[in-house]
Enzyme design. Structure first.
Site, PDB file in Angstrom:
ATOM      1  N   GLU B 295       6.746   2.609   9.006  1.00  0.00           N
ATOM      2  CA  GLU B 295       7.280   1.303   9.413  1.00  0.00           C
ATOM      3  C   GLU B 295       8.656   1.063   8.827  1.00  0.00           C
ATOM      4  O   GLU B 295       8.931   0.017   8.241  1.00  0.00           O
ATOM      5  CB  GLU B 295       6.343   0.161   9.008  1.00  0.00           C
ATOM      6  CG  GLU B 295       4.995   0.216   9.673  1.00  0.00           C
ATOM      7  CD  GLU B 295       5.030  -0.374  11.070  1.00  0.00           C
ATOM      8  OE1 GLU B 295       6.045  -0.985  11.435  1.00  0.00           O
ATOM      9  OE2 GLU B 295       4.057  -0.229  11.812  1.00  0.00           O
ATOM     10  N   ASP B 296       9.519   2.041   8.991  1.00  0.00           N
ATOM     11  CA  ASP B 296      10.915   1.915   8.565  1.00  0.00           C
ATOM     12  C   ASP B 296      11.108   1.817   7.069  1.00  0.00           C
ATOM     13  O   ASP B 296      12.119   1.296   6.619  1.00  0.00           O
ATOM     14  CB  ASP B 296      11.585   0.698   9.220  1.00  0.00           C
ATOM     15  CG  ASP B 296      11.806   0.929  10.690  1.00  0.00           C
ATOM     16  OD1 ASP B 296      11.601  -0.008  11.471  1.00  0.00           O
ATOM     17  OD2 ASP B 296      12.174   2.062  11.042  1.00  0.00           O
ATOM     18  N   SER B 297      10.160   2.260   6.276  1.00  0.00           N
ATOM     19  CA  SER B 297      10.492   2.320   4.858  1.00  0.00           C
ATOM     20  C   SER B 297      10.936   3.734   4.527  1.00  0.00           C
ATOM     21  O   SER B 297      10.852   4.638   5.351  1.00  0.00           O
ATOM     22  CB  SER B 297       9.319   1.876   3.997  1.00  0.00           C
ATOM     23  OG  SER B 297       8.175   2.621   4.299  1.00  0.00           O
TER      24      SER B 297
END
Lengths: 572, 683
Positions: B295-297
C-alpha cells in the site's frame, strides 16, 4: 442475496467429510483398506433434504424463499446424480448404493412408513466410476451447515438497520458519477439519473425534473400508438394557427385567427373549428361568452371583446390575443411531449410521455391503465395509493443505483421506503418530512432550524421523551439501540444466613434494599424471592435511612450513616 | 511609449466615431482609439511587431528617411522589446500591454521565404547556422543573447500574445509545414497565404515549466503522475537558500547530504537544480519482500540511514520581545529565585539560560524547557515580588540544540530575541518519501543490513518498494530512470532524460549499454534473501533512483491525549495538536458507532471522555438547581421549594444548553424518574 453459495458449500463439505472410510481388511487384520461409503441416489437426496427441512432445527429460521433455494439446488443435484446412475445402469429407486468392483449393494426405503430399510446385492462386472458422489453424512452436513450459515447472516435484534440502510445507500452514492444515461434507446428523453435523481426521490419532491410515464397501449400497431399520442400530447393553439390578429374596422373590432387546416390534416389531429372554439371558451384566462365567438367555414374563428360595452376595447382584445396561443386545443395540458417507442421487452409499441397527469392519462381511451407506470412517486401515491408509492420508491431507487452499476441489497431500500411511507403519506427525508413524523424536540432542533423548534416547543409545553438517538446523546443517556436495547439484571448471591447480596453496580440499576435506604454495597435483610418486580422496585425507591454497613464488604464509600462529606445524596 | 503610440498612428480620436470604425486599440487596458475602416488590424499588428523586432525607435518617424537607418536601436535599449501585441479577432480589439511582471518566454521567430524560381514558400526560422557560428557566449556584449534579439531571431512572447501565435515544437515541424490556400502565384506577385507557424520553440522541452522540468522522461509517464510530482517537488527537503545559516526562519529543513540526480533534464541545468538538489540517489529494489512495503509504503535500510541517508536538520525559531514601556519595562533575564510566578518551579531548568536570559549556543535543550528568559514587572509591585516569569518555552515534543541566537531591536526600540533550535530528524517509520514520478509513500519499516536482500557482490538496496505501485499508475519513467541511473553509475556518466529531444534515450539503447557493462540488460539482479540466506526465486529490478524526502514527518503529526485541556465555555477537549487537544468524533463517526450498535462506546466517547458533569435537578419541578453544601445548608429548589435535588450525569454542553434556554425565558425541566425513564419538559 442469500448468504449461502451452494456449489461452493457442497465442494467444501465433500472435502471435509470423506466419501470413503478406512477400515480393517476383513481378510487380513493387519492391513487397512479403503472402503467406499454408501452413495446417495437422487431420490435419497431429496428425502434427506425433506427430512432436514422438517426438523425443529430448520423450522423457525430460514424463510420459505431461502428454503426454496436450497430445495432447488438439491433438485438440481439429484437430477445430475440420477442421470449418472442411469448412465451406469444403477437402480435409481434405491436410497443408497455401495458400488464395488464385484457387486453393488443397494439399500431401499421401507415399503411404507415405519418399515425398516432393506438391502439387495447385485453382482457387477465393472465398478462404476461416479463423479457426483454424495454420502448420507455429507448430505446431512450440507443441510446443517446451510441452516447454520443462514443463522450467521441473520441480523441481531437491536441492530440499527436504519443507520445501516442510510450508510449502505449513501456510500455508493458518493461513487456515482453525475452522468446522464440514455433512456432505453430513445435519444431525446434524458431522464434524471444518478445523485440528483436520488435526491429527488429521498426528498419526495413534488415537481420532479423529468417526469416520464411509460404508457402501455391497448391496441397493437403503430396506428394505435399514434392515436393515443394524439390524444395525450398537448397541442397549443399557437402551434396550429396561421395567424392571430386584431381587426379594427369602422363596423367591428375583433380578434381573428386562421387555423392551418393543412397542418391539422397532416398531423392527423381531427380538430375542427368547433373543437377549437370550445377549447377557447374553456380557457380560464379568457372569459368569453359563447356568443362572442364564431367560426367561419375555412377554419377561421372570430372573437369579439369579452366586455359587453366598448370599455377598454383595445386592451381587452390585446389580452385575448396574447392569451390565445397558449390555449390547449388538444391533449392533456400537463403533457408536454409524447414519444412513440418500440418496447424494450417484446413486441409492440409504448408511449413515453413527459409530463404529469397520471390519472388523466390512465383514463384516456387506448391506454392500458393496468400496466402504465410513471416515475413520479407523489403522483403514484395520489393515484394508486400509498402501498404502490412504497413499491415505486423501491423501484426508482434501485433503478437509479443499478444504472450506475451499484448493487445494493434490496433490504436497505425496503427500509427507506417503509420509513417514507409508514405514516400513510409520502414524507420526504427533509426537515419538513421529519417534522411531521418525529416528536422529539431535541432531535428536530439538532437537525435544522434549531430555534424555531425550541420556541415552538416551549410555547406548547412539549415533553420530549428521551427515546431516540440524538436526544439521548444530548442528554448523556444510554442510547436505546444495539447494546442499549436492554438493561442488565443481576442474580443476587445467597449468603449463609439466608440474606442476599447483590454486587454493586455503577449506573442505572440498583435494587439493593434493606429495611430502607440505598447503599452501594449492602446486605439484603428481606428476601425478595417472594416478591414480584413491582414490589421490589417500590422497596428500592422507598428511600429513607441508610442501612448499616455490612461487615463483609468492599465498601466503595467510607463512612457510615447519613450523608457525609463523600456521600452522594440522591441517585438517579 | 504612450506618447509615441498615440501620435502619428492611424487612430481616430475625435468623437463621434466615423462609420465603419473598427478595431479598438487598448494600451494597458486603456482605450486609445479605433481604426478607420480602410485599415486592416492584422497589418497594424504586423507593423507593430516588426517595430518591436527591429528595435526601431518610433521617434525616428519624426526624423527624415535618410536618417532612419542610423537610428536602429540595440535590443537592450529598444523600448518596444517587452511590448506585447495581440489581436483578439472575436472582439476585434488590439491589446497592447507593457505591464511589469508578465510572464514571457523567448521563442524563435519564424518567417516565410519566397522562392520565386521554384514558386515555393517555406517557413524558416530567422535563426540560421551563421548566427550560431557568430555567437561567442551568452554574456558576450556584442555577440550574445542580445545579438540574437537584434537579428530578430528571438523575441519574448507573453501569455496574451502567445494565444495569437502558432508555435511549432521543433524545426522539423517547420519543414513539414504546408501553407494553406495555395494558389498559383503570378510572376511578381507576393503571395500572402496563412502560415502554419509564426514561431518555434527553442527546444521542445521548454513547453514545460520549472517543476515539470525536474521529472526525468516525463514523456513516458501517465500525465497525472507528472502533475503530482509537480506538487510534491515543492515539499521536498534540500537546501532552500545558500544563506540558511544566517536566516532565522520559523521553520526550515536542511538535507545533510544532498546529491545531484543521476538522471537529469536539460532544463535542470538552467534552473540550477543540480547545484542545490532536493534529494538523494537511492539504490532502489522493486520487490515484494516481507510485506512491510504494501500500500505504497517503503522499506528502508537501517544501515543506510545510519550512514546518513536522508538525514535532515529541522530548525525552528522562537522569538520574543521585551517591550520597553516607561516605568515597567520587560527585560530578558534568567529568572532567579526571587522571581514569582515561575512557570516551572524547578530553578535548575533555567540553567541553560545565561544571565541575559538567552541560551548558550550549542546547549542541548529539551521540550517544555525554558528557552528565552523574560521577566515582566508584576501587576502589584511589592518589595519581594517585582518581577514575574514570562519566559518562552520549547514546544512540547521537540528537543534539540540551540543553533543560533540573535538579539536585535525592533522599530519601536524594543529588544527582540530570536533563538533557533536545531533538531536532527533521522528517517523513521512514518516519514514520507517520494520518487520524481508521483510515487509517494511512507517508511514502513527499517530493516537492518542482515535482513535486507543482497546481491553476490554485496550491494543491497537502500530502499525496497513494492511492484504493485507500478501497473495502475503506469509510471514507466521511474523504471527508465532506474535503468539509466544504473548505466550512469557504472559508466560514471550523467544521463540525459530530457523529453522530446531528438537524441532521446530509449529503453533499447539503455539496456544494451547496461548489458555491455556486464549487467543483466533489463536491470534485474539475483538477490539473496537476507533473512534466510536462500536466493530469491524471482529476479529483482534494482538500480539508483532519485528520491526526495518530503516534509511530512511523523514526529510532526503524532499526537495522543487521554485527558487534557478543555475549552472554557463547553468544557470539552480543546482542538489542535499544539494545544494538546482531542480528536473530534464527528457526526459521521457517531453514525458508524450507532450502526455498530456500540452504544456504550458512543457514550464513553461523547460523555465520559468528553464533558461529563453532574448537575443537580429538582426532582419535583425539573429545573436545574444548585449544589448545596451538604453540611450547612438544606437543599432547596429555588423554583418550587422542594427539598429533593437529584444529581444527574449529563454532558456539560447539555447543561450549557439548559442554561442558555433559561436565559431566553424557556424553562427546560428535566423530569427524572426511576432508572430507565426520563424526559425533558420544555415550558
Amino acid at each position: 442475496m442469500c448468504p449461502v453459495n451452494f456449489p461452493a458449500l457442497l465442494a467444501h463439505i465433500r472435502a471435509v467429510y470423506p466419501s470413503t472410510n478406512i477400515e480393517q481388511d476383513p481378510e487380513d487384520p493387519t492391513r487397512q483398506i479403503v472402503v467406499p461409503l454408501p452413495i446417495v441416489s437422487g431420490k435419497g437426496l431429496k428425502e434427506a433434504m425433506e427430512a432436514s427441512l422438517n426438523t425443529e432445527f430448520f423450522g423457525h429460521g430460514p424463510s420459505d424463499s431461502e428454503k426454496l433455494r436450497l430445495t432447488e439446488f438439491v433438485k438440481g443435484l439429484s437430477a445430475r446424480v440420477d442421470k449418472e446412475w442411469d448412465q451406469w445402469g444403477l437402480d435409481t429407486e434405491a436410497i443408497t448404493c455401495v458400488p464395488t468392483a464385484t457387486s453393488i449393494r443397494y439399500t431401499y426405503a421401507g415399503a411404507e412408513e415405519g418399515m425398516p430399510e432393506w438391502e439387495r446385492e447385485v453382482p457387477n462386472d465393472v465398478a462404476p466410476a461416479l463423479l457426483e458422489v454424495v454420502t448420507q453424512q455429507q448430505m446431512r452436513e450440507l443441510c446443517k451447515t446451510c441452516r447454520h450459515k443462514y443463522g450467521l447472516a441473520r441480523l441481531e435484534a437491536g441492530s440499527v438497520c436504519g443507520a445501516l440502510a442510510a450508510q449502505s445507500i449513501g456510500e455508493p452514492a458518493t461513487q456515482m458519477t453525475l452522468k446522464t444515461f440514455h433512456f432505453a434507446g430513445v435519444a431525446s428523453m434524458n431522464v434524471t439519473l444518478g445523485v440528483p435523481r436520488l435526491k429527488e426521490i429521498i426528498n419526495a419532491v413534488e415537481r420532479i425534473s423529468t417526469p416520464v410515464m411509460s404508457v402501455q397501449l391497448l391496441g397493437a400497431g403503430i396506428e394505435a400508438a399514434r392515436f393515443v399520442k394524439g390524444r395525450l400530447e398537448r397541442t397549443l393553439l399557437g402551434e396550429v394557427c396561421t395567424y392571430i390578429r386584431e381587426v379594427f374596422d369602422p363596423s367591428l373590432a375583433r380578434v381573428e385567427l386562421q387555423l392551418d387546416m393543412k397542418t391539422l390534416a397532416s398531423l392527423q389531429l381531427d380538430l375542427t373549428s368547433e373543437d377549437v372554439k370550445r377549447a377557447i371558451l374553456k380557457h380560464p384566462k379568457i372569459n368569453l361568452k359563447p356568443d362572442r365567438i364564431s367560426c367561419g367555414r375555412g377554419g377561421e374563428i372570430f372573437i369579439g371583446s369579452p366586455n359587453e360595452t366598448r370599455e377598454q376595447l383595445f386592451f381587452e382584445l390585446q389580452r385575448v390575443k396574447l392569451a390565445l396561443p397558449s390555449v390547449v386545443v388538444r391533449g392533456l395540458p400537463s403533457v408536454s411531449r409524447a414519444v412513440i417507442n418500440h418496447k424494450t421487452s417484446g413486441e409492440g409499441y409504448e408511449l413515453l410521455v413527459e409530463g404529469m397527469g397520471f390519472l388523466e392519462i390512465m383514463g384516456t381511451s387506448g391506454v392500458d391503465a393496468y400496466t402504465t407506470i410513471t416515475n413520479n412517486i407523489l403522483e403514484i401515491s395520489r393515484v394508486l395509493g400509498i402501498e404502490a408509492a412504497r413499491q415505486a420508491i423501491i423501484n426508482e431507487v434501485s433503478k437509479t443505483m443499478a444504472a450506475h452499476g451499484m448493487s445494493v441489497d434490496l433490504r436497505h431500500f425496503l427500509m427507506l421506503a417503509d420509513l417514507m411511507t409508514n405514516t400513510g403519506n409520502v414524507t420526504g427525508i427533509t426537515r419538513f418530512g421529519m417534522s411531521k413524523t418525529r416528536d422529539s424536540v431535541l432531535q428536530l432542533a439538532s437537525f435544522e432550524r434549531t430555534l424555531d423548534h425550541l420556541f415552538a416547543a416551549a410555547y406548547a409545553g412539549t415533553l420530549d421523551n428521551i427515546s431516540g438517538v440524538s436526544e439521548s446523546i444530548i442528554m448523556g443517556v444510554p442510547i436505546p439501540v444495539g447494546t442499549g436495547t436492554f438493561g442488565l439484571m443481576k442474580q443476587p448471591r445467597v449468603l449463609k444466613d439466608g440474606s442476599l447480596r447483590v454486587p454493586s453496580t455503577k449506573g442505572r440499576t440498583t435494587t439493593l434494599l434493606s429495611d430502607g435506604g440505598v447503599t452501594l454495597d449492602s446486605v439484603w435483610t428481606e428476601d425478595p424471592k417472594g416478591m414480584d418486580l413491582a414490589q421490589v422496585r417500590a422497596l428500592a425507591l422507598s428511600g429513607g435511612k441508610r442501612a448499616q454497613r455490612g461487615k463483609r464488604g468492599k465498601g466503595k464509600w467510607k463512612g457510615k450513616g447519613k450523608g457525609d462529606k463523600n456521600g452522594k445524596k440522591g441517585k438517579n | 511609449m504612450r506618447r509615441a503610440l498615440s501620435s502619428g498612428w492611424p487612430t481616430s480620436t475625435a468623437p463621434p466615431l466615423p462609420r465603419g470604425a473598427h478595431g479598438d486599440v487598448f494600451l494597458d487596458g486603456e482605450w486609445l482609439g479605433v481604426l478607420p475602416p480602410n485599415i486592416v488590424p492584422d497589418n497594424v499588428v504586423t507593423i507593430l511587431r516588426n517595430l518591436r523586432r527591429n528595435g526601431f525607435n518610433i521617434m525616428a518617424a519624426e526624423v527624415g528617411d535618410d536618417e532612419r537607418e542610423s537610428l536602429v536601436v540595440d535590443a537592450e535599449e529598444n523600448p518596444f522589446r517587452e511590448l506585447s501585441i495581440s489581436y483578439d479577432r472575436g472582439l476585434d480589439e488590439i491589446q497592447l500591454t507593457t505591464d511589469e511582471g508578465r510572464m514571457s518566454r523567448p521563442l524563435l521567430v519564424v518567417k516565410q521565404t519566397h522562392d520565386l524560381e521554384q514558386n515555393k514558400t517555406e517557413l524558416v526560422p530567422t535563426l540560421q547556422r551563421q548566427h550560431l557560428n557568430e555567437i561567442k557566449g551568452y554574456d558576450s556584449a556584442a555577440l550574445g543573447w542580445n545579438h540574437l534579439m537584434n537579428e530578430q531571431c528571438i523575441e519574448y512572447v507573453d501569455v496574451e500574445e502567445e494565444e495569437t501565435c502558432l508555435v511549432a515544437m521543433d524545426i522539423g515541424a517547420l519543414r513539414q509545414a504546408h501553407f494553406k490556400g495555395t494558389r498559383r502565384v503570378k510572376p511578381g506577385e507576393i503571395r500572402d497565404p496563412v502560415p502554419l507557424y509564426t514561431h518555434c520553440e527553442i527546444h521542445p522541452s521548454s513547453v514545460l515549466g520549472v517543476l515539470a522540468s525536474l521529472v526525468p522522461f516525463p514523456d513516458h509517464n501517465q500525465s497525472p503522475r507528472n502533475t503530482y510530482q509537480c506538487a510534491m517537488g515543492k515539499q521536498a527537503l534540500g537546501i532552500y537558500a545558500l544563506s540558511f545559516h544566517l536566516r532565522m526562519d520559523t521553520h526550515a529543513h536542511l538535507l545533510h547530504y544532498p546529491q545531484s540526480p543521476m538522471v537529469t533534464t536539460h532544463a535542470m541545468k538552467h534552473i540550477h537544480f543540480t547545484e542545490m538538489p532536493a534529494g538523494q540517489n537511492v539504490i532502489v529494489g522493486i520487490s515484494c519482500y516481507s510485506g512491510y512495503n504494501q500500500e505504497d509504503s517503503v522499506i528502508m535500510s537501517q544501515a543506510s540511514v545510519d550512514r546518513g541517508l536522508f538525514r535532515t536538520a529541522f530548525t525552528r525559531c522562537y522569538r520574543d520581545t521585551a517591550s520597553r514601556k516607561l516605568n515597567n519595562a520587560e527585560i530578558f533575564r534568567r529568572p532567579g529565585a526571587d522571581t514569582i510566578g515561575r512557570r516551572n518551579p524547578d530553578l535548575h531548568l533555567y540553567d541553560t539560560l545565561e544571565e541575559d536570559g538567552l541560551p548558550r549556543i550549542g546547549a542541548m535543550i529539551g521540550d517544555r524547557k525554558p528557552l528565552i528568559g523574560k521577566l515582566i514587572p508584576t501587576a502589584v509591585q511589592t518589595a519581594d515580588s517585582q518581577y514575574q516569569d514570562d519566559s518562552t518555552f520549547v514546544r512540547p515534543g521537540e528537543a534539540g540544540f540551540v543553533d543560533r541566537v540573535v538579539l536585535a531591536q525592533d522599530g519601536d526600540g524594543n529588544m527582540v530575541a530570536r533563538v533557533r533550535i536545531r533538531i536532527l530528524r533521522v528517517p523513521q517509520v512514518g516519514d514520507k518519501f517520494s520518487s520524481r514520478h508521483g510515487q509517494k509513500g511512507t517508511c514502513g519499516l527499517l530493516f537492518t543490513a542482515a535482513d535486507m536482500p543482497y546481491a553476490l557482490n554485496g550491494i543491497m538496496p537502500d530502499m525496497v518498494i513494492n511492484p504493485h505501485a507500478l501497473p495502475s499508475r503506469m509510471t514507466i519513467a521511474q523504471l527508465m530512470e532506474c535503468l539509466a541511473g544504473k548505466v550512469g553509475a557504472l559508466a560514471a556518466e550523467p544521463m540525459d532524460a530530457t523529453p522530446f529531444s531528438s537524441t532521446a534515450m530509449t529503453v533499447q539503447t539503455i539496456s544494451s549499454r547496461l548489458h555491455k557493462l556486464g549487467y543483466q540488460r533489463n536491470g534485474n539482479e539475483c538477490l539473496i534473501n537476507g533473512q534466510t540466506g536462500i536466493p530469491l526465486q524471482a529476479k529483482v529490478f534494482m538500480g539508483p533512483t532519485f528520491y526526495q524526502r518530503l516534509k511530512h514527518m511523523v514526529l510532526d503529526k503524532v499526537h495522543s491525549r487521554s485527558t487534557g485541556p478543555v475549552q472554557a465555555l463547553t468544557r470539552q477537549p480543546v482542538e489542535g495538536r499544539i494545544k494538546s487537544g482531542g480528536m473530534r468524533m464527528g457526526e459521521m463517526e457517531k453514525d458508524c458507532m450507532v450502526a455498530h450498535g456500540a452504544t456504550s462506546v458512543l457514550r464513553d466517547r461523547l460523555l465520559f471522555h468528553s464533558d461529563a458533569t453532574t448537575m443537580r435537578v429538582c426532582q419535583q419541578c425539573g429545573m436545574p438547581g444548585y449544589q448545596p453544601n451538604l453540611h450547612s445548608e438544606r437543599p432547596e429548589c429555588r423554583h418550587c421549594g422542594s427539598a429533593v435535588l437529584v444529581a444527574i450525569t449529563i454532558p456539560y454542553a447539555a447543561k450549557l444548553l439548559m442554561q442558555e434556554l433559561m436565559g431566553m425565558g424557556i424553562a427546560p425541566r428535566i423530569m427524572t424518574q426511576e432508572p430507565g425513564c426520563g424526559g425533558v419538559l420544555l415550558q
